[in-house]
Design a protein around this motif. Sequence first.
Motif, PDB file in Angstrom:
ATOM      1  N   GLN A   2      15.354   7.643  12.282  1.00 24.66           N
ATOM      2  CA  GLN A   2      16.657   8.263  12.106  1.00 24.66           C
ATOM      3  C   GLN A   2      16.620   9.696  12.620  1.00 24.66           C
ATOM      4  OE1 GLN A   2      18.129   8.245   8.051  1.00 24.66           O
ATOM      5  NE2 GLN A   2      20.243   8.160   8.759  1.00 24.66           N
ATOM      6  N   GLN A   4      19.295  12.649  12.318  1.00 23.99           N
ATOM      7  CA  GLN A   4      20.557  12.992  11.682  1.00 23.99           C
ATOM      8  C   GLN A   4      20.987  14.387  12.131  1.00 23.99           C
ATOM      9  OE1 GLN A   4      22.438  10.912   9.570  1.00 23.99           O
ATOM     10  NE2 GLN A   4      23.932  12.511  10.002  1.00 23.99           N
ATOM     11  N   CYS A  21      18.981  18.918  13.506  1.00 26.73           N
ATOM     12  CA  CYS A  21      18.695  17.493  13.629  1.00 26.73           C
ATOM     13  C   CYS A  21      17.464  17.196  12.789  1.00 26.73           C
ATOM     14  CB  CYS A  21      18.465  17.116  15.079  1.00 26.73           C
ATOM     15  SG  CYS A  21      17.953  15.392  15.314  1.00 26.73           S
ATOM     16  N   TYR A  94      24.069  15.195  21.177  1.00 29.15           N
ATOM     17  CA  TYR A  94      23.142  14.177  20.679  1.00 29.15           C
ATOM     18  C   TYR A  94      21.734  14.742  20.610  1.00 29.15           C
ATOM     19  CZ  TYR A  94      26.849  10.847  21.819  1.00 29.15           C
ATOM     20  OH  TYR A  94      28.037  10.159  21.881  1.00 29.15           O
ATOM     21  N   TRP A 113      17.681   8.198  19.759  1.00 29.57           N
ATOM     22  CA  TRP A 113      18.912   8.986  19.791  1.00 29.57           C
ATOM     23  C   TRP A 113      19.473   9.171  18.400  1.00 29.57           C
ATOM     24  CZ3 TRP A 113      20.530  11.271  24.128  1.00 29.57           C
ATOM     25  CH2 TRP A 113      20.177  10.730  25.367  1.00 29.57           C
ATOM     26  N   GLY A 114      20.061  10.345  18.169  1.00 26.90           N
ATOM     27  CA  GLY A 114      20.880  10.534  17.001  1.00 26.90           C
ATOM     28  C   GLY A 114      22.289  10.063  17.288  1.00 26.90           C
ATOM     29  N   LYS A 115      23.141  10.072  16.307  1.00 23.09           N
ATOM     30  CA  LYS A 115      24.499   9.561  16.461  1.00 23.09           C
ATOM     31  C   LYS A 115      25.455  10.556  17.074  1.00 23.09           C
ATOM     32  CE  LYS A 115      24.444   5.881  13.044  1.00 23.09           C
ATOM     33  NZ  LYS A 115      25.074   5.281  11.862  1.00 23.09           N
ATOM     34  N   THR A 117      27.044  14.766  17.178  1.00 19.78           N
ATOM     35  CA  THR A 117      27.923  15.621  16.391  1.00 19.78           C
ATOM     36  C   THR A 117      28.869  16.327  17.359  1.00 19.78           C
ATOM     37  OG1 THR A 117      27.986  17.373  14.710  1.00 19.78           O
ATOM     38  CG2 THR A 117      26.298  17.578  16.416  1.00 19.78           C
TER      39      THR A 117
END
Length: 123
Positions: A2, A4, A21, A94, A113-115, A117
């Motif tokens: 994860q 984040q 992150c 990202y 990869w993060g989701k 922002t």
Amino acid sequence: VQLQASGGGLVQAGESLTLSCAASGFMFNDYAMGWFRQRPGKDREFVISISVSGRSTYDIDSVKGRFTIARDNAKNTVYLQMHNLSPEDTAIYYCAADSNKIMAYETERVDYWGKGTLVTVSS
């Protein structure tokens, strides 16, 4: 695994913003970390990265002198400080992790990869 990301928001041109992150589920200390962004109507692009050791950073010309990246291996966290923001910086940002010592610029070589922002800069 994860990644984040947090810290996005709406700011005015010339202002600053810091993204964070937080990583989990993999050996953070063994990965180069970085940030990519996707501006409206554009492909996702590399922005800035930091090596595994933290001693080297790499960035694109359009953010030189305005964006800095740092990592805290004790907290498994990477930071992106953005100063003097302009509307052209409006994008989804990202967080990314690369198992090599230095992050590649190509999106297809990113391992995690993060989701994302959203950063919106108004004029």
